[in-house]
Structure formats: structure tokens, C-alpha cells
Motif scaffolding. Sequence first.
Motif, PDB file in Angstrom:
ATOM      1  N   SER A 157       0.823  -1.214   0.000  1.00  6.25           N
ATOM      2  CA  SER A 157       0.000   0.000   0.000  1.00  6.25           C
ATOM      3  C   SER A 157       0.855   1.262   0.000  1.00  6.25           C
ATOM      4  O   SER A 157       0.469   2.299  -0.542  1.00  6.25           O
ATOM      5  CB  SER A 157      -0.949  -0.001   1.208  1.00  6.25           C
ATOM      6  N   VAL A 158       2.028   1.195   0.617  1.00  7.67           N
ATOM      7  CA  VAL A 158       2.990   2.310   0.570  1.00  7.67           C
ATOM      8  C   VAL A 158       4.342   1.735   0.142  1.00  7.67           C
ATOM      9  O   VAL A 158       5.297   1.688   0.922  1.00  7.67           O
ATOM     10  CB  VAL A 158       3.098   3.040   1.926  1.00  7.67           C
ATOM     11  N   PRO A 159       4.448   1.300  -1.100  1.00  4.76           N
ATOM     12  CA  PRO A 159       5.643   0.562  -1.532  1.00  4.76           C
ATOM     13  C   PRO A 159       6.921   1.374  -1.453  1.00  4.76           C
ATOM     14  O   PRO A 159       8.009   0.823  -1.294  1.00  4.76           O
ATOM     15  CB  PRO A 159       5.314   0.204  -2.991  1.00  4.76           C
ATOM     16  N   GLU A 160       6.802   2.704  -1.542  1.00  7.56           N
ATOM     17  CA  GLU A 160       7.995   3.542  -1.496  1.00  7.56           C
ATOM     18  C   GLU A 160       8.719   3.442  -0.157  1.00  7.56           C
ATOM     19  O   GLU A 160       9.937   3.667  -0.061  1.00  7.56           O
ATOM     20  CB  GLU A 160       7.633   4.996  -1.798  1.00  7.56           C
ATOM     21  N   GLU A 161       7.984   3.085   0.904  1.00  4.98           N
ATOM     22  CA  GLU A 161       8.606   2.973   2.223  1.00  4.98           C
ATOM     23  C   GLU A 161       9.622   1.835   2.276  1.00  4.98           C
ATOM     24  O   GLU A 161      10.520   1.836   3.121  1.00  4.98           O
ATOM     25  CB  GLU A 161       7.523   2.756   3.290  1.00  4.98           C
ATOM     26  N   THR A 162       9.485   0.840   1.395  1.00  3.45           N
ATOM     27  CA  THR A 162      10.423  -0.288   1.420  1.00  3.45           C
ATOM     28  C   THR A 162      11.845   0.154   1.071  1.00  3.45           C
ATOM     29  O   THR A 162      12.808  -0.533   1.425  1.00  3.45           O
ATOM     30  CB  THR A 162       9.987  -1.392   0.439  1.00  3.45           C
ATOM     31  N   PHE A 163      12.001   1.283   0.396  1.00  2.00           N
ATOM     32  CA  PHE A 163      13.329   1.729   0.002  1.00  2.00           C
ATOM     33  C   PHE A 163      14.140   2.264   1.178  1.00  2.00           C
ATOM     34  O   PHE A 163      15.335   2.508   1.057  1.00  2.00           O
ATOM     35  CB  PHE A 163      13.226   2.785  -1.103  1.00  2.00           C
ATOM     36  N   LEU A 164      13.476   2.448   2.322  1.00  2.00           N
ATOM     37  CA  LEU A 164      14.204   2.832   3.520  1.00  2.00           C
ATOM     38  C   LEU A 164      14.935   1.654   4.144  1.00  2.00           C
ATOM     39  O   LEU A 164      15.871   1.821   4.924  1.00  2.00           O
ATOM     40  CB  LEU A 164      13.239   3.429   4.558  1.00  2.00           C
ATOM     41  N   ALA A 165      14.494   0.440   3.803  1.00  2.00           N
ATOM     42  CA  ALA A 165      15.038  -0.751   4.452  1.00  2.00           C
ATOM     43  C   ALA A 165      16.449  -1.069   3.984  1.00  2.00           C
ATOM     44  O   ALA A 165      17.287  -1.537   4.766  1.00  2.00           O
ATOM     45  CB  ALA A 165      14.121  -1.941   4.213  1.00  2.00           C
ATOM     46  N   ILE A 166      16.715  -0.836   2.696  1.00  2.00           N
ATOM     47  CA  ILE A 166      17.978  -1.298   2.150  1.00  2.00           C
ATOM     48  C   ILE A 166      18.254  -0.564   0.837  1.00  2.00           C
ATOM     49  O   ILE A 166      17.321  -0.248   0.089  1.00  2.00           O
ATOM     50  CB  ILE A 166      17.916  -2.830   1.918  1.00  2.00           C
ATOM     51  N   ASP A 167      19.504  -0.286   0.576  1.00  2.00           N
ATOM     52  CA  ASP A 167      19.910   0.331  -0.687  1.00  2.00           C
ATOM     53  C   ASP A 167      20.288  -0.779  -1.666  1.00  2.00           C
ATOM     54  O   ASP A 167      21.291  -1.468  -1.455  1.00  2.00           O
ATOM     55  CB  ASP A 167      21.102   1.258  -0.459  1.00  2.00           C
TER      56      ASP A 167
END
Length: 859
Positions: A614-624
Amino acid sequence: MTVLRWLDRPGDQGVTWGVPWPRGAVERDTPFALSDAEGRPVPVQSWVTATWPDGSVKWSAHAAGAGPYSEHYRLEPAAQAADLGENAVTVTRRDGDLIVGTGVVTWTIGGGTVARSISRGSREIARNVRLVSLRQSEPTPEEDGHAARERSAGVVESVTVEQDGPLRAVVRLEGRHGDWLPFTVRLYFYAGAEQVRILHTFVWDGDPERDFLAGLGLSADVVMRDEPHDRHVRLAGSDGFLTEAVRGLTGLRRDPGEAARRAQVEGRPAGELDPEVARRLHLIPTWGDYTLDQSSADGYTLRKRTKEGHGWVTIPAGTRSAGYGYVGGVSGGLGFGLRDFWRLHPTRLDVRNAATDVATVTIWLWSPSAPAMDLRFYHDGMGQDTFEEQLEGLEITYEDYEPGFGDPRGIARTHELSLRVHDATPTGDELAAHAAAVNAPALLAASPERVREADVFGVWGLPDRSTPAHAEIEDRLDFLFDLYEREREQRRWYGFWDYGDVMHTYDSDRHTWRYDVGGYAWDNSELSPDLWLWLQYLRTGRADVFRFAEAMCRHTGEVDVYHLGRWKGLGSRHNVQHWGCSCKQLRISNAAYRRFYYYLTADERTGDLMDELSVPEETFLAIDPLRKVREDVYTPDRSALSVGLGTDWGSLAAAWLTRWERHGDERARDRLLGTMAGIGAMPRRFLTGEGRLDLDTGRFDTSRDQISISHLSSLFGLPEMCAELIALDLDVPGFERAWLEYCRLYLAPPEQQEAETGRRLSGISLIQAHSRLTAYAAARTDDAELAAWAWRKFRLGEGDQLNRNPLQHQENWELTLVDGPRVPHPVHEAPFVSTNSAAQYGLAAIHNLVLIGKHLTAR
């Protein structure tokens, strides 16, 4: 009006399906009417699963209850809702329990179990339906025997009614197995049905070094009322059923009578017995316990015993059980089954205590007879403690290793089960039909022509054999799918965690797939075989293609993706173990791969998978994703998050679009349109390669001026999503121009690239796959010369852009039989080295046939 036909087999216990509609054709609140082949009205329950940007219905879902089936049906928007008939599902609450009735059976749900009680009419047939599991603290070495096992029952912590009829009800149960293994169970009820479909999902959240799952199953207690010789056990074999009575009357020294013997075998009351037998019934053993154990895709064993504490007697074994059984008597009993039983081995069916007042059946999703599930990483790291060493490993085994990243915590698996309540022992023909219904659930489907008219899912078209060139491509598409299916069978791509996936690359020296070589093993959606299979189904309507794509959707959406923990929402790149790679990315959990199955079936679990994004952009905070190769200094930050404009943004766009069309989510819409506009406003547009996204505003920094090309950018659904977005006419300035520029230049002559961008583009490969980008630009601009260039690239390539795909260096596509001392059994080899090259050929062919088909000529 839409004509609906059965996918591969008719159903009579209720069915749910989806239908697409052209933009503006159906308003959101429009009711629907269903009629059978004779024009008779059929009650139907309808709801909307997606809308177009103008608010009209894009996809609708429908359900019909149990009853006589018709060869085909007609569905159409109606002026008023249809009469729902006499049968209806009822959902009520009483004394803290949820009571669901279909008009034939009644389930009482409560008390922390899946069901307290199941009745048919006024008679209770089963009770205490529950989840069970076995856990060990260490693996079980063969020489040491069984490790100590902890048994626990799954406790239901919440009950939610997702649909309450009138023809279909869905109840979601959530809970845990003690202190681990969160689960979700959905129960599907249809008006007039005696069968209830059960969808079970669990998430593995243990410590792979200390937690070993030794058994996972669903148990139910069955009330036994009849005399032991009128109690029956049926277990599915490879073709027919084991047909036994708890107290057998056949084969005795004294004959009970032909009528009694025949009746017992057929499941009817034995009736009056010969006195010589009747007075000695107490001396005939009663067999209370039965086990069917499917340890592999190639074999199951059968055994029985009188009761606990006594020895087992072996029953002749077989190959592939259909995974269905029955226990009960002439006055009623319970049918039970597990879909893909042998494909998801190790599995087991148990019947216990059938000679007592209450028998217990257990459908084991992981058989207690098998070694405990061992999810530890498969090697010790081999000293790859630094990025430099890990990149060296990538160079030799193609494995992107990193300590601690080969972690299975958060992966999931979904199984489909069935419980069917009977008022008498079913016949052999009925049991065979019930087993078939479990393994290939009925589905109604619109024709490929009708789906194409709705203009959904971007660029694809119907099969076209109008010229020799077209016919050759169609033959090759058929060849490749048939090869996928053949490879799955001859290589035995089956098993609890593996079924549904395919291998990545072939080892022609060993005549096997590279199952043990780093990133060359399981494919994990690499280069989008999911998309190819779904588009091939849409255009052909082939049931075998649908079933293959369905299994892949179930696997890749569950096993290859994390559903809790630090990587929730991300998936793992291809590896020897599905979760083994340190590359955790959105391109694997891609909503673009799930949308097809959800819209065609209205499957709620697949909806869950997309809602996790639902907020897929937040997954980019997890790992580069680029941490090992990045030259600039970068730390994931909310104000300037690094997002690739290819695989990353394509996956984000798929999630946002799906969220918008399913839920009307304005935030998702705003992020989609905002990032589209941002790409169009960048100086180098898609050629920029990477953008910096502000998570709070959902906008890209449009000042970034660079050129960075990756051959992977367009191979995980980006062309399909861009084509779909452009077709929506969303009025986003600059976006179509940006995409067409990328499509034109990727395979353009280096001189043209330099003239337009100031440099020759590097990172160009996978020529055949990218020919569909050139074809798209040619079609949108009506450029015949560009179309000819796209066709040339699809077929041959030239110069420094030579098409090296071995699929295109074969004059004749055929299989070669390899037999001899270097292979354990004869195998058929094919003219390609990887399944994903096949998938990209398929996608390029489907796009090119539609986009530049009029330009194709025979060689």
C-alpha cells in the motif's frame, strides 16, 4: 454482454470469477444479471474489484451458488438486481460464535478453533476443526532418530466476515501456532453447497538455526455413529481410491453374503448378514488408523493398524495421490482434501480412531514422517565478509551473498484445502469428481476476444497465423510453454517451497539445471516469466497455461517475498534457496505479477499481497539495492531516496496504479501521477536511470542531469506498465515523450544515440527483449522504418548489438533426447539456456505481433 465458459471443468459447488469492462461501459453501481445457456436466470452476487480513472467499472467480480451447471452463461449489466432464488448463505452471531449456513451445511466458528462444529441438517458430522503443528529445536539426523517434538494447536485470535452473502460468504481467521507461525485462514461458503473451501496461509517467523517445523496440518474430529462394518475409509490413489471398511466383510472364511459384500464395497448399509458371520463379528479386527504418506512427487505409501500400540500393516503403494479422502459411515461423514497434494510434498493424510465414537482426520501440509523442515542457509559464507569479496563471488557463481541476508523469516506459503459434509458414504464416481474439484477448482472465464475488447493489461493481442512469419512466432510461443511444462515434470520442480517456480539456467555439461550454482538456480521471477505466462493465457484462453501461471503466482507471491520483518514488502533475487540472495527488491514482490490472477479470480489472498504494498515507497528505507556498487556517498533518507527509474519505479507504478484502481486511494494516485510528471521533467528523463524521491511529498528531484542505462531496467514489467499508463490518458505532461525517447534510443544506432544525447549509450544488451520497446515507439509514432528496425532486432540484431539469444540461432526448434551414462534417466533438452530468456522472447514476440505485426513478412 459477456459469454462465460468453464476454464477446464464445470463446477457445482459454487464459483467466483472476474470480468473486465471497457472504459465508460458500466457505471459503478450497476447491477448484473446472469443467465444459463437456455436463457434461464441464475442468481449472481456481484462486486467491483477495479475502476477506470473516470470511475466506471474496470473489473467486476461475481459469484454463483451451488447447483446444476450450464455449458455456458451470459453476464450483462442489468436495470435491476436479479432474483437471488431460495438458497442463500446466512451469517449470524450467537453466544459469541459465528454461525454460517449454506442451506445444506452449518459451520459454528468460535472458541479459538477453525470450527467448533459442522452439521448437515440437524446432524453433527464433525467438530473441533483445528490447526496443528510439530516443532523441533534441532534437525533430526538419521542416525539419532527423532528429536523431541513440541505439539501445538493453532489458536484463532480474530474472526472477520469479509463477505456475508447472499450467495458467497468469506470468513477470515487469524492467529498463531503458540508463539510462532502466524496464520490466516479463509473459509469460503456458497449457497447450496456441501463443500467449504479453505485457504490456509502461514508465515515462517522462526529462527532457522533453532526452529525446525516437523509437521503442519488441519485436523477434524468426525462423529462415527454406524456399526464398524458400515463405516468406511476412502483414500485417493493415483487413479482410483483405497476402498475399505473399518470392519471388513470381504475375504472372510465365512461368506456374509454377496449382497452384504457388494454393499460394503459400494458404501451402502451391509444389511442382514449370514448368521455364521453375524455371530462372529466381534472376532473380526477393526482397523481404526490409516495413513497415506506422499514423500515425493514419485511415490506414496499406505499403511493401516487396528489401533495405537499395535503394529502397522503395509498396503500396496503407488505414485501420485490425488490427496483426497473420506471417513464416516452410511449415515454420513467427512470428505477432506488438499490441492496439489503430490506436487507440494511431503504431505500426508491420516485417519485415526475410526473404530471409536469419534475419528480424527488430519491433512498434513508438511508430513511428520518427513525430515523436519530445515531452512538454514546452505553454505557458511566462504569468507565473503566484505562487499569486495561478495562481488568476486558474484563473478563466479552469480550469487549475491551477504552475511545474514539468506534469512527465511517472513516468507509464506498458501495451501488450498476442502472439507465436504456428506449424509452418506459417497460413491467412487462422486469421490473422483470431488478430488478433481479440489485439484482444479472450477472457474468461469470470458473469451480472449472479450477480454481484449475491454482493453486491459496493456499490449497484447490474439494469436495470429496470417503469414508464415506470424505462424512461426505462434508455434514458438506454444513450443516454449510446452517446454516449461515438460521441464517441470521431467526435472520434478515440485515440493513444499519449490512448486510453482522454474529454474533459471541450464547446465549442458551435466544435462541438468544449475540447481546448486548460486544465482543460476531458482528463477524467482527473474525477467518476468509471470508476465509472459499471464499474457499468453489472456491471448489463448488455454487452461494449462492458466494453471501453470496460477501456481507460479501462488509461489512467487508467497515464498519469494517477505511478509513481515525488516524486509517486509520486498522479495529475494534468484538463488539456490528462494530466500538466499542478499538482493532484496520490489521488482520481485511486484504487484504487476499479481494483478492478473486477482482480477480473473477475485482471490482475496492475492489481494492481501498487493495490499502489503500500500505504501511501496517505504520499502526503500530498508535497504539500498546498489550499496555494493555505488560510487557516490548515499544513505537511505526520507528526503532524497534513491529509486531506479526502471525496475524500481516500474514496480512502484504497478503498486500505486493497482491501489488506485482497487481502492480509489488518492494518495497512491497522487504519487503515481507525481512521479510520472517528475520523470518527464528530468533533463534526461528515463535515460537518467535513477531519481531521488522525497518520501513525504512523493515527488522526484527533477534537477538530476545524468545518463545511466541498465539492461535490466525494462525487463520487470516497465514496458507493460508504461503502455498501460499511457493508454489511460492521464494527462501527465512529458511522460509519454520520455518513454518514447527511451524506447527509440535504447536500440538506436550509436550515431543516432550520440546525436540526440551527446554520447553513445552503454549498458545495452538483451537485444531481442528490448525490440519490443522499439516496436512500441514505432507503433505510437506510426513509423514504418522504425518498425522494420524493431523486427530486425527481434530476429537477428547486427554488428556490436548482435542478438546472442540462442533462441534465435536455431533454425529448427526441437527437443533432443539425451540418454546414457551421464544422465540418471533420459531427458529432453531444448535450444535455450535459461527460462528467463524464453520469457523475454515470449514477451517480445507478443508485443511485436501486435505493435508491428503488419510489417512482418516471411523470411
